[in-house]
Design a protein around this motif. Structure first.
Motif, PDB file in Angstrom:
ATOM      1  N   LEU A  81       0.849  -1.185   0.000  1.00 40.71           N
ATOM      2  CA  LEU A  81       0.000   0.000   0.000  1.00 40.71           C
ATOM      3  C   LEU A  81       0.888   1.239   0.000  1.00 40.71           C
ATOM      4  CD1 LEU A  81      -2.569  -1.047   2.753  1.00 40.71           C
ATOM      5  CD2 LEU A  81      -3.004  -0.995   0.301  1.00 40.71           C
ATOM      6  N   GLN A  82       0.503   2.240  -0.802  1.00 42.30           N
ATOM      7  CA  GLN A  82       1.286   3.460  -0.860  1.00 42.30           C
ATOM      8  C   GLN A  82       0.388   4.620  -1.270  1.00 42.30           C
ATOM      9  OE1 GLN A  82       4.888   3.101  -3.113  1.00 42.30           O
ATOM     10  NE2 GLN A  82       5.274   5.307  -3.179  1.00 42.30           N
ATOM     11  N   ILE A  83       0.600   5.783  -0.665  1.00 44.85           N
ATOM     12  CA  ILE A  83      -0.184   6.975  -0.989  1.00 44.85           C
ATOM     13  C   ILE A  83       0.191   7.493  -2.376  1.00 44.85           C
ATOM     14  CG2 ILE A  83      -0.323   9.452  -0.475  1.00 44.85           C
ATOM     15  CD1 ILE A  83      -0.615   8.823   2.408  1.00 44.85           C
ATOM     16  N   THR A  84      -0.806   7.942  -3.140  1.00 45.76           N
ATOM     17  CA  THR A  84      -0.559   8.622  -4.409  1.00 45.76           C
ATOM     18  C   THR A  84      -1.020  10.070  -4.274  1.00 45.76           C
ATOM     19  OG1 THR A  84      -2.732   8.003  -5.320  1.00 45.76           O
ATOM     20  CG2 THR A  84      -0.886   6.499  -5.721  1.00 45.76           C
ATOM     21  N   LEU A  85      -0.413  10.961  -5.062  1.00 39.01           N
ATOM     22  CA  LEU A  85      -0.649  12.395  -4.940  1.00 39.01           C
ATOM     23  C   LEU A  85      -1.179  12.994  -6.238  1.00 39.01           C
ATOM     24  CD1 LEU A  85       2.719  13.329  -3.162  1.00 39.01           C
ATOM     25  CD2 LEU A  85       0.536  12.741  -2.079  1.00 39.01           C
ATOM     26  N   GLU A  86      -1.712  14.206  -6.131  1.00 40.50           N
ATOM     27  CA  GLU A  86      -2.124  14.958  -7.304  1.00 40.50           C
ATOM     28  C   GLU A  86      -1.779  16.427  -7.096  1.00 40.50           C
ATOM     29  OE1 GLU A  86      -6.286  14.691  -7.872  1.00 40.50           O
ATOM     30  OE2 GLU A  86      -6.799  15.511  -5.900  1.00 40.50           O
ATOM     31  N   CYS A  87      -1.564  17.129  -8.205  1.00 42.15           N
ATOM     32  CA  CYS A  87      -1.271  18.562  -8.144  1.00 42.15           C
ATOM     33  C   CYS A  87      -1.635  19.181  -9.482  1.00 42.15           C
ATOM     34  CB  CYS A  87       0.202  18.803  -7.823  1.00 42.15           C
ATOM     35  SG  CYS A  87       1.339  18.298  -9.141  1.00 42.15           S
ATOM     36  N   PRO A  88      -1.770  20.497  -9.570  1.00 39.97           N
ATOM     37  CA  PRO A  88      -2.086  21.148 -10.840  1.00 39.97           C
ATOM     38  C   PRO A  88      -0.989  20.892 -11.864  1.00 39.97           C
ATOM     39  CG  PRO A  88      -2.407  22.652  -8.999  1.00 39.97           C
ATOM     40  CD  PRO A  88      -1.683  21.452  -8.465  1.00 39.97           C
ATOM     41  N   PRO A  89      -1.327  20.804 -13.158  1.00 45.66           N
ATOM     42  CA  PRO A  89      -0.294  20.598 -14.185  1.00 45.66           C
ATOM     43  C   PRO A  89       0.633  21.806 -14.266  1.00 45.66           C
ATOM     44  CG  PRO A  89      -2.412  21.113 -15.198  1.00 45.66           C
ATOM     45  CD  PRO A  89      -2.681  20.898 -13.741  1.00 45.66           C
ATOM     46  N   VAL A  90       1.929  21.542 -14.334  1.00 45.01           N
ATOM     47  CA  VAL A  90       2.924  22.617 -14.399  1.00 45.01           C
ATOM     48  C   VAL A  90       3.961  22.285 -15.464  1.00 45.01           C
ATOM     49  CG1 VAL A  90       2.636  23.315 -11.992  1.00 45.01           C
ATOM     50  CG2 VAL A  90       4.282  21.527 -12.567  1.00 45.01           C
ATOM     51  N   GLN A  91       4.650  23.327 -15.927  1.00 43.10           N
ATOM     52  CA  GLN A  91       5.722  23.140 -16.901  1.00 43.10           C
ATOM     53  C   GLN A  91       7.089  23.123 -16.235  1.00 43.10           C
ATOM     54  OE1 GLN A  91       5.173  26.259 -19.797  1.00 43.10           O
ATOM     55  NE2 GLN A  91       3.573  25.140 -20.873  1.00 43.10           N
ATOM     56  N   GLU A  95       7.228  25.910 -10.212  1.00 37.89           N
ATOM     57  CA  GLU A  95       5.927  26.582 -10.196  1.00 37.89           C
ATOM     58  C   GLU A  95       5.012  26.082  -9.089  1.00 37.89           C
ATOM     59  OE1 GLU A  95       3.964  26.488 -13.968  1.00 37.89           O
ATOM     60  OE2 GLU A  95       5.837  26.628 -15.086  1.00 37.89           O
ATOM     61  N   ILE A  96       5.368  24.969  -8.484  1.00 38.75           N
ATOM     62  CA  ILE A  96       4.475  24.343  -7.519  1.00 38.75           C
ATOM     63  C   ILE A  96       5.018  24.462  -6.110  1.00 38.75           C
ATOM     64  CG2 ILE A  96       5.309  21.977  -7.276  1.00 38.75           C
ATOM     65  CD1 ILE A  96       1.768  22.923  -8.296  1.00 38.75           C
ATOM     66  N   ARG A  97       4.097  24.625  -5.146  1.00 36.74           N
ATOM     67  CA  ARG A  97       4.467  24.673  -3.743  1.00 36.74           C
ATOM     68  C   ARG A  97       3.814  23.514  -2.999  1.00 36.74           C
ATOM     69  NH1 ARG A  97       4.035  31.035  -1.887  1.00 36.74           N
ATOM     70  NH2 ARG A  97       5.590  31.862  -3.353  1.00 36.74           N
ATOM     71  N   ALA A  98       4.307  23.250  -1.810  1.00 40.87           N
ATOM     72  CA  ALA A  98       3.783  22.131  -1.023  1.00 40.87           C
ATOM     73  C   ALA A  98       2.289  22.275  -0.764  1.00 40.87           C
ATOM     74  CB  ALA A  98       4.536  22.027   0.303  1.00 40.87           C
ATOM     75  N   GLU A  99       1.803  23.534  -0.654  1.00 42.73           N
ATOM     76  CA  GLU A  99       0.386  23.755  -0.382  1.00 42.73           C
ATOM     77  C   GLU A  99      -0.510  23.280  -1.517  1.00 42.73           C
ATOM     78  OE1 GLU A  99       2.735  25.954  -0.133  1.00 42.73           O
ATOM     79  OE2 GLU A  99       2.872  26.461   1.992  1.00 42.73           O
ATOM     80  N   SER A 100       0.053  23.135  -2.715  1.00 40.61           N
ATOM     81  CA  SER A 100      -0.729  22.723  -3.877  1.00 40.61           C
ATOM     82  C   SER A 100      -0.784  21.209  -4.052  1.00 40.61           C
ATOM     83  CB  SER A 100      -0.160  23.357  -5.151  1.00 40.61           C
ATOM     84  OG  SER A 100      -0.184  24.774  -5.059  1.00 40.61           O
ATOM     85  N   ILE A 101       0.024  20.495  -3.290  1.00 36.47           N
ATOM     86  CA  ILE A 101       0.041  19.034  -3.377  1.00 36.47           C
ATOM     87  C   ILE A 101      -1.107  18.479  -2.547  1.00 36.47           C
ATOM     88  CG2 ILE A 101       1.420  16.954  -3.044  1.00 36.47           C
ATOM     89  CD1 ILE A 101       2.569  18.884  -5.091  1.00 36.47           C
ATOM     90  N   ARG A 102      -1.841  17.539  -3.109  1.00 39.38           N
ATOM     91  CA  ARG A 102      -2.987  16.964  -2.424  1.00 39.38           C
ATOM     92  C   ARG A 102      -2.931  15.441  -2.443  1.00 39.38           C
ATOM     93  NH1 ARG A 102      -3.218  21.405  -1.055  1.00 39.38           N
ATOM     94  NH2 ARG A 102      -4.904  22.940  -1.229  1.00 39.38           N
ATOM     95  N   PHE A 103      -3.516  14.853  -1.410  1.00 39.84           N
ATOM     96  CA  PHE A 103      -3.687  13.404  -1.380  1.00 39.84           C
ATOM     97  C   PHE A 103      -4.659  13.007  -2.499  1.00 39.84           C
ATOM     98  CE2 PHE A 103      -6.694  10.066  -0.146  1.00 39.84           C
ATOM     99  CZ  PHE A 103      -5.852   8.976  -0.004  1.00 39.84           C
ATOM    100  N   LYS A 104      -4.343  11.954  -3.238  1.00 36.02           N
ATOM    101  CA  LYS A 104      -5.218  11.475  -4.311  1.00 36.02           C
ATOM    102  C   LYS A 104      -5.893  10.163  -3.931  1.00 36.02           C
ATOM    103  CE  LYS A 104      -5.312  10.203  -9.203  1.00 36.02           C
ATOM    104  NZ  LYS A 104      -4.520  10.018 -10.445  1.00 36.02           N
ATOM    105  N   SER A 105      -5.107   9.158  -3.639  1.00 37.42           N
ATOM    106  CA  SER A 105      -5.682   7.857  -3.309  1.00 37.42           C
ATOM    107  C   SER A 105      -4.611   6.978  -2.668  1.00 37.42           C
ATOM    108  CB  SER A 105      -6.230   7.184  -4.580  1.00 37.42           C
ATOM    109  OG  SER A 105      -6.911   5.997  -4.272  1.00 37.42           O
ATOM    110  N   VAL A 106      -4.961   5.716  -2.469  1.00 38.38           N
ATOM    111  CA  VAL A 106      -4.007   4.730  -1.965  1.00 38.38           C
ATOM    112  C   VAL A 106      -3.869   3.638  -3.018  1.00 38.38           C
ATOM    113  CG1 VAL A 106      -3.488   3.029  -0.181  1.00 38.38           C
ATOM    114  CG2 VAL A 106      -4.580   5.196   0.446  1.00 38.38           C
ATOM    115  N   ALA A 107      -2.669   3.466  -3.513  1.00 43.20           N
ATOM    116  CA  ALA A 107      -2.415   2.448  -4.534  1.00 43.20           C
ATOM    117  C   ALA A 107      -2.106   1.114  -3.875  1.00 43.20           C
ATOM    118  CB  ALA A 107      -1.248   2.880  -5.419  1.00 43.20           C
ATOM    119  N   PHE A 108      -2.647   0.055  -4.454  1.00 44.88           N
ATOM    120  CA  PHE A 108      -2.396  -1.293  -3.942  1.00 44.88           C
ATOM    121  C   PHE A 108      -1.729  -2.127  -5.022  1.00 44.88           C
ATOM    122  CE2 PHE A 108      -3.914  -5.753  -3.635  1.00 44.88           C
ATOM    123  CZ  PHE A 108      -3.233  -6.102  -2.475  1.00 44.88           C
TER     124      PHE A 108
END
Length: 214
Positions: A81-91, A95-108
């Motif tokens: 089991l491992q956490i997966t993340l999501e964030c806005p698309p960036v180039q 461009e991204i900060r820690a505040e923009s990172i979000r929990f997405k799901s748990v991968a199995f």
């Protein structure tokens, strides 16, 4: 006991001219909860069902804590089991900060031994073929519910799912649509909801009227 399956349409755009394709999917017989698991485990060892439930509850808490600490969990015999993340698309990574990172799901990821043991499963076609012949909808769904409520006072989400051959997600979506259309009414709390015939369904059995009056 053999696994039951049915065929489901592959997702495709509404204006697509490609031929419809289907894929096989397991039709769940039901959900096995902690209580049932504890009883099954108790039958294979000397640990009491209460102790098994306590261990499973603690396991859940510990797994969540370890995942939040950034660890990958390995449960021997099952997998990882491992956490997966999501964030806005960036180039650029700048461009991204820690505040923009979000929990997405748990991968199995299942262990090889688990997959090996499941490969010998037997399969049989589910007796209800609602998905391969088209989902129950519209007047057909109304008639199916009307016939059910004529004999029964209420229906649960699981009962509705089984009656129509829906997946859990589809059942929840259709129940919401039926409530908004006034064809069913919901009684009880969110996790223990029961549904009775609404005014716009065109049926009011004695059982449903008695249930609605509770």
């Amino acid at each position: 006991m053999a696994l039951q399956y049915d065929f489901y349409k592959n997702p495709s755009p509404k204006d697509s001219k490609k031929r419809v394709r289907y894929h096989a999917r397991v039709v769940p017989r039901g959900t096995v909860g902690t209580k049932e698991l504890a009883q099954r485990i108790h039958g294979r060892c000397t640990v009491t069902p209460a102790d098994v439930k306590a261990v499973l509850s603690s396991l859940s808490d510990v797994v969540i804590e370890e995942l939040k600490d950034g660890n990958r969990i390995h449960i021997e015999g099952l997998g990882y089991l491992q956490i997966t993340l999501e964030c806005p698309p960036v180039q650029s990574t700048k461009e991204i900060r820690a505040e923009s990172i979000r929990f997405k799901s748990v991968a199995f990821r299942p262990e090889a031994e688990l997959k090996k043991r499941l490969r010998v499963s037997r399969f049989e076609r589910a007796p209800r073929k609602n998905h391969s012949s088209g989902l129950v909808a519209g007047e057909r769904l109304d008639a199916l519910l009307a016939g059910y409520f004529a004999k029964h006072g209420h229906i649960t989400r699981i009962g509705f799912q089984t009656l129509c051959g829906f997946t859990r997600t589809t059942a929840n979506r259709r129940l919401k649509e039926l409530r908004e259309a006034g064809k069913i009414d919901c009684l009880g709390a969110a996790r223990a909801s029961i549904y009775v015939a609404g005014e716009n369904l065109g049926v009011h059995s004695q059982g449903s009227q008695e249930t609605a009056g509770l």
